[in-house]
Structure formats: C-alpha cells, structure tokens
Design a protein around this motif. Structure first.
Motif, short mmCIF file in Angstrom:
data_model
loop_
_atom_site.label_atom_id
_atom_site.label_comp_id
_atom_site.label_asym_id
_atom_site.label_seq_id
_atom_site.Cartn_x
_atom_site.Cartn_y
_atom_site.Cartn_z
N ILE A 52 -33.05 -75.62 56.37
CA ILE A 52 -33.00 -74.52 57.34
C ILE A 52 -31.88 -73.58 56.92
O ILE A 52 -30.84 -74.02 56.43
CB ILE A 52 -32.79 -75.03 58.78
CG1 ILE A 52 -32.95 -73.90 59.81
CG2 ILE A 52 -31.46 -75.75 58.94
CD1 ILE A 52 -33.07 -74.40 61.24
N ASP A 53 -32.12 -72.28 57.08
CA ASP A 53 -31.08 -71.31 56.75
C ASP A 53 -31.13 -70.15 57.74
O ASP A 53 -32.19 -69.82 58.28
CB ASP A 53 -31.25 -70.80 55.32
CG ASP A 53 -29.95 -70.19 54.80
OD1 ASP A 53 -28.91 -70.86 54.88
OD2 ASP A 53 -29.97 -69.05 54.32
N ASP A 54 -29.97 -69.55 57.95
CA ASP A 54 -29.84 -68.46 58.92
C ASP A 54 -29.25 -67.23 58.27
O ASP A 54 -28.41 -67.34 57.39
CB ASP A 54 -28.88 -68.86 60.04
CG ASP A 54 -29.30 -70.13 60.72
OD1 ASP A 54 -30.19 -70.05 61.56
OD2 ASP A 54 -28.75 -71.19 60.39
N VAL A 56 -27.59 -63.76 59.87
CA VAL A 56 -27.17 -63.15 61.13
C VAL A 56 -26.66 -61.73 60.86
O VAL A 56 -25.79 -61.54 60.01
CB VAL A 56 -26.03 -63.99 61.78
CG1 VAL A 56 -25.62 -63.41 63.12
CG2 VAL A 56 -26.43 -65.45 61.91
N ALA A 93 -43.58 -72.92 56.15
CA ALA A 93 -42.34 -72.45 56.78
C ALA A 93 -42.52 -72.22 58.27
O ALA A 93 -43.63 -71.96 58.73
CB ALA A 93 -41.90 -71.13 56.12
N LEU A 94 -41.42 -72.33 59.01
CA LEU A 94 -41.34 -71.79 60.37
C LEU A 94 -40.29 -70.69 60.35
O LEU A 94 -39.27 -70.81 59.65
CB LEU A 94 -40.89 -72.85 61.38
CG LEU A 94 -41.72 -74.11 61.55
CD1 LEU A 94 -41.07 -75.03 62.60
CD2 LEU A 94 -43.15 -73.81 61.93
N SER A 96 -37.88 -68.29 62.84
CA SER A 96 -37.38 -67.95 64.17
C SER A 96 -36.67 -66.61 64.08
O SER A 96 -35.82 -66.40 63.23
CB SER A 96 -36.42 -69.04 64.64
OG SER A 96 -35.85 -68.64 65.85
N GLN A 98 -34.56 -63.56 66.02
CA GLN A 98 -33.81 -63.02 67.15
C GLN A 98 -33.85 -61.50 67.08
O GLN A 98 -33.61 -60.92 66.02
CB GLN A 98 -32.36 -63.50 67.11
CG GLN A 98 -31.50 -62.96 68.24
CD GLN A 98 -30.10 -63.54 68.19
OE1 GLN A 98 -29.90 -64.73 68.40
NE2 GLN A 98 -29.12 -62.70 67.91
N ASN A 130 -40.41 -68.96 66.47
CA ASN A 130 -39.89 -68.71 67.80
C ASN A 130 -39.40 -67.27 67.83
O ASN A 130 -39.04 -66.72 66.79
CB ASN A 130 -38.72 -69.67 68.08
CG ASN A 130 -38.36 -69.75 69.55
OD1 ASN A 130 -39.24 -69.75 70.41
ND2 ASN A 130 -37.08 -69.79 69.85
N VAL A 131 -39.41 -66.66 69.01
CA VAL A 131 -38.85 -65.32 69.18
C VAL A 131 -37.91 -65.35 70.36
O VAL A 131 -38.26 -65.84 71.43
CB VAL A 131 -39.96 -64.27 69.44
CG1 VAL A 131 -39.35 -62.89 69.57
CG2 VAL A 131 -40.99 -64.28 68.34
N ARG A 138 -31.49 -61.64 63.86
CA ARG A 138 -31.12 -62.88 63.19
C ARG A 138 -32.40 -63.52 62.70
O ARG A 138 -33.40 -63.59 63.42
CB ARG A 138 -30.41 -63.81 64.17
CG ARG A 138 -30.14 -65.19 63.59
CD ARG A 138 -29.42 -66.08 64.59
NE ARG A 138 -29.59 -67.45 64.18
CZ ARG A 138 -28.61 -68.36 64.10
NH1 ARG A 138 -27.39 -68.02 64.44
NH2 ARG A 138 -28.86 -69.57 63.73
N THR A 140 -33.99 -66.96 61.07
CA THR A 140 -33.82 -68.38 60.76
C THR A 140 -35.11 -68.88 60.13
O THR A 140 -36.19 -68.67 60.69
CB THR A 140 -33.48 -69.18 62.03
OG1 THR A 140 -32.28 -68.67 62.59
CG2 THR A 140 -33.31 -70.67 61.72
N THR A 142 -36.99 -72.22 58.30
CA THR A 142 -37.00 -73.62 57.89
C THR A 142 -38.23 -73.86 57.03
O THR A 142 -39.31 -73.36 57.33
CB THR A 142 -36.89 -74.59 59.08
OG1 THR A 142 -37.01 -75.94 58.60
CG2 THR A 142 -37.93 -74.34 60.15
N LEU A 143 -38.02 -74.54 55.90
CA LEU A 143 -39.08 -74.73 54.91
C LEU A 143 -39.25 -76.20 54.60
O LEU A 143 -38.26 -76.94 54.51
CB LEU A 143 -38.69 -74.00 53.61
CG LEU A 143 -39.06 -72.53 53.49
CD1 LEU A 143 -38.16 -71.85 52.49
CD2 LEU A 143 -40.52 -72.36 53.06
#
Lengths: 326, 326
Positions: A52-54, A56, A93-94, A96, A98, A130-131, A138, A140, A142-143
């Motif tokens: 997972i990586d973010d 921002v 992947a997912l 997310s 923001q 997700n939203v 932002r 995010t 995840t793979l």
C-alpha cells in the motif's frame, strides 16, 4: 452524471463511484466481483505480494509542478514500483481517493484517466476502492502481485555485485529545475531538462526489470527515497556492507542528467543519492546472474553500513528522505 | 525508541515503522514476509475478498468524542465489516497511517494497541502498511479475506425475507448524546446511554454472523450509512423492491436504545434509518435458511425501490449518508 453539473460542483459519492466503476470496468477472468459490492472477489494465484502506498497533496506532491492527472499517475506507479522490487507480476489494485471540497469535474476526469492508463500499462485492473472528502487530494493505492520466489531486501550477500536498473538522479534534477522556476532554453539543453522534469512528473515502475530478478539469487529494493537511503536499508536488512562506487555510478548517469545538472550548478551525484522518486531498482546478485540492463555500481561485502567509495576517501552514506520529517 | 523521546516529539519514520513491526509481529504460517520489505509475501487460499476503507480526522471522526485509540479501532472494524458482509473469513491486513505534526508518542502507542487488538480479534495479522505525515490523523485499512461463495448485494430475490443481524440505531443514538454534550445520569438510563455511546465509539464487525451466510442463498450489505441507504443499495443492485417493516424493526430494537432515545426526545427509528455506523448486517434469504440471530424486518418483492411499510402509509426511503456531502 459529473459532466452535466457545474465545473466546480462535486458529484454525489454514488455518482462518482459509478463513473469510476465504468472507467475501470474489466473483463479479466480473475475478477469475479469488481467495483460496487462490499468488497471485490478475486481468483488469484499464490504466493501473493501485497503493498500500500499514499500520496498526499502538500506532503508528497505540489500542484504547482504537477497536473492532478500526473499526481494520480505517479501515486499508482509508486505503489507498482514496490511490486516490481519484489520481482512480482502485478495482478490488481484498489484505489482510495480523497477529494477536497474545491474538486472539479475535469480534475476527477483527469484522475480517472491517469489511473486507468497506469492500471492498463500494469495489466492490473482497479477492482475497487473508496472515496472520501478531506482537506486536499490524496491517492492511496494497494496492489496485489504474484511471485514464485520473492526478491527480498534481506537477500544481499557478500560477493554479490551491486546493480542499478534504470536511471537515477533525473527525477531529483527535474524537481530541482521546477523548484527554481526557470524556463528551459531551446535546443539540446532544453530537451535534457524536459526529460528530467518528465522523469519526475511521470515516472514508470520497472515491472519488466523486476521480473528479470529471481528471489533465489537476487536482492532488490526500489529507489523511492534516493540511493543513499536504499543502500543503507539493503545493508541493514541483509546484515552486509554495501559499497557504492561513485565512479561506476557516474558512468551510469544519463548524458541528459549531466547536461541538466551542470546548468543548475549541481553535482548529479547528489540527485542520485538524495533526490529519490526515480523508481529505479537497486539490486544485487552473483556476477554470472546479472540481468540484461543492470549496471554494476558497487559490491556487497562482509560487514555493516553503506559507504560511498571511489570519490576520494570512503564516506558513510547518511541522510536521505524521512517521510515524517517536516 | 519512541519512549525515550519527549512526549510531543515525533519519532523518525524508520523508528516508528520498527515499533509497528514489533507490535504486529505474527507467527502465522501464511505470512512468509511481513512488515519491512517492499511488500508483504503471503500464501493465501482463493477466492479472495479485498476491501479498503478510510477514516479521516475531521471528516469521519472527531477527537472530542473519541480517544485516538478508539478512532483507530473503529477504522479497522469498519473495513472488517466489509469482509463480514461478504460472508468471508478475514485473513490479513495492511494499515496506512497518516500522522499530524502534533502527534505524541502516547497517541502512537494507543493507535498501535488498538490496531493490534482489532487484528487479533479478527485473527487477521497486520502484515504491512505505510506511514506518512499529513494535516491530521487518518487511518486506512485494507483487508483480504477468504470465501467460497461470496454473499453479494446483488443476490436479493423476490420471496426472500429481509433480515437484520445485530443491533441498529444505538451508534447513532450514542453519537447524538455525545453531540448534545450532556452528562449521562446514574441508574438504568445512564447505563443505556453509556451502552449506546460505546456502540458508536467501539463498534465490532460481525464476522461470525457473516460466516453464517452463504452466497448461494443469501444477499448481504453492512449497515455503515444507516438502514435507509443500505435498503436502497440492496434494491438497486439486486433489481428488487425492498420492503422494510417499521413495526418489525421497532420490535428488534434493543430496550436500551428505546430508553436512551426517549430521553433525547428522538424516534429510535430515525437513528436506525439514518444514523449509520452500526456495522450490523442487512441480509436476505429464503425463510428456511434464516441463520440464528437474524431478525425478520421486512421482505424482498418484485419491483424497485426501498419502502418503509407498517408505519401508516408506505413511504419511499430516501436520505442517508453521502461521504462527499459537506
């Protein structure tokens, strides 16, 4: 539904998710249920790698120097680079997202397009996410990926060659150019600068190169924070001494990096060691197993620590990037 | 290392990750590589369910009414609830943490402890994650689970009973009590209010109840946004009419909800329909397959839309929670 609203009016959560569901639709047979249920349902091979990586706004990216689409694409590539550094094949992947109150429909379109392109390049459909709203954009990611023999940070052994796969320093040089705010000149120098800027704005994870590594013989880490930090991490996690050869590294520099760095009166070595965000791979292995495209930039020895050699007296590598430092 | 620094001084990223690596260490044989490499490496069964959820300070939680440990625990349970609503067995998690500059060592300890407890309850080790700084706390949790026959939102069929599994309305009532800022009295009323407040502060995903459902016979969705929204989603995704029976729903209310709502001069039905954050399960299936603990609160019919019946004339269910609305 987004298109029919005013440019600065945010669609409802449901409408926004629907636009993403359409944009990310996939016929991949491994995806039994994609976007729209409580969770995605997948038929995947094992072993899996998972990261997972973010990214921002205001911390990892600044919109003065990136379009929002570039920011979204980079965020995906940064997560993908972790999969590449494990020697794994990306699967899905997912994402997310923001969204700030100031978001526009065209920004959301650009994000969708960039994420879709990145996912297609990686052959990794986005199967959910997700939203939320929040104080800025932002991303995010995840793979999941598949690998038979994962390539670990802890697998560097004395006697291994130290390899660089892909260019380093260009992204840091490009960002420096943007920060100084000058307009690139025309000609060869301008093209060199533009290439460095692009290396930072639109990096590409080295998935194919990662697949050329083998966890039974090789170690690897991706160069997200700069070679200095990655050499230290490899040293610590493998319990070895990492010797980075400054001369060999300089010989591996792209001529365009040399040109652009000289114009900035900066040593390109600094960009390579501390710039980061290159998403090259730093790897190691026995000489006879060196993959195509890997440049020898040092060696793994018995001992501890990461040192720079071949630039006058040997120096301990310090510094680098701390994601919590202000 | 965190402990030896001043209470308001943030540890380095590396030191912080090390504290999480120790706190989340696992001997689970499915985890070949946990926290510390580019990605986790896992041996998992297929099919997998996969979800991601976010909890953003100032958007999803307010620290006037929650300790930071409660906020971290709730965030994990909210993601876990998606796994439960698929009828899946949770396997493992990644946790991404955004930390504000004001973070203290004791806050970080409380977050670690809450996430570790939630992960242990769910038998889902946290095998990796990410740490970034940002303008406030933010918890992002992605979970993998295993299910043979996933329980879908699209599987409600005319003739099914509509089921509620677990209490609804208590979390909304508890939050309302906190927002009004009154001190709970002593005695039975005080205990009822405290239970509602706890239902909101410390929800528990209904993993065991989810496992009692079977995707070949049942549909399900978790009640995160309130029954009104979930009934509409079930109706839309299954292409059916969802009839929610107000009388049957009221009969399912916990006596402590009735007591606490009355003191607030609020209709408990409102908390159940629009309060959300209960993490009960709304499910459907044939009467003969009704699992233990499921209460009948309506029926699935041919047609479309979600309606409330048994409370005077039938009313279309509207409203609910939009995560993008300000």
């Amino acid at each position: 539904m987004v298109e029919r609203r005013g440019a600065r009016e945010l669609p409802s959560e449901g409408a926004l998710i629907e636009t993403f569901r359409r944009a990310f639709a996939t016929k991949d047979p491994r995806v039994r249920v994609g976007i729209g249920d409580d969770a995605a349902v997948l038929e995947l091979p094992s072993p899996l790698v998972w990261t997972i990586d973010d990214s921002v706004e205001g911390v990892h990216f600044d919109r003065r120097w990136l379009t929002i689409g570039q920011a979204a694409g980079r965020a995906f590539e940064a997560a993908l680079s972790d999969v590449a550094a494990m020697g794994a094949k990306p699967l899905c992947a997912l994402s997310s997202l923001q969204v700030p109150a100031s978001a526009t429909a065209s920004e959301l379109r650009a994000i969708r397009a960039a994420q879709r392109s990145a996912a297609r390049r990686a052959k990794s459909p986005i199967v959910g996410g997700n939203v939320t709203r929040g104080p800025g954009y932002r991303f995010t990611t995840t793979l999941l990926g598949h690998v038979k023999y994962p390539v670990l940070r802890s697998a560097a052994r004395p006697g291994h060659e130290l390899w660089l796969i892909g260019p380093v320093g260009m992204a840091g040089c490009g960002r420096c150019w943007l920060e100084r705010g000058a307009t690139p000149p025309k000609g060869a120098l301008g093209r060199a600068i533009t290439r460095c800027v692009r290396a930072w704005q639109e990096p590409r994870a080295r998935v194919e190169d990662g697949l050329s590594l083998d966890g039974r013989k090789h170690s690897a880490i991706d160069v997200s924070d700069g070679l200095a930090t990655e050499c230290r991490t490899l040293s610590r996690q493998s319990g070895v001494r990492v010797e980075l050869d400054g001369g060999a590294l300089r010989a591996a520099f792209d001529p365009e990096l040399l040109l652009a760095a000289e114009k900035l009166s900066e040593d390109p070595l600094g960009f390579a060691l501390f710039g980061g965000e290159d998403y090259a791979l730093l790897a190691s292995g026995p000489a006879r197993t060196r993959p195509k495209g890997a440049r020898v930039i040092g060696a793994i020895r018995r001992g501890s620590g990461a040192v720079l050699v071949g630039e006058g007296r040997a120096r301990l590598l310090r510094g680098g990037h701390d994601h919590l430092a202000s």
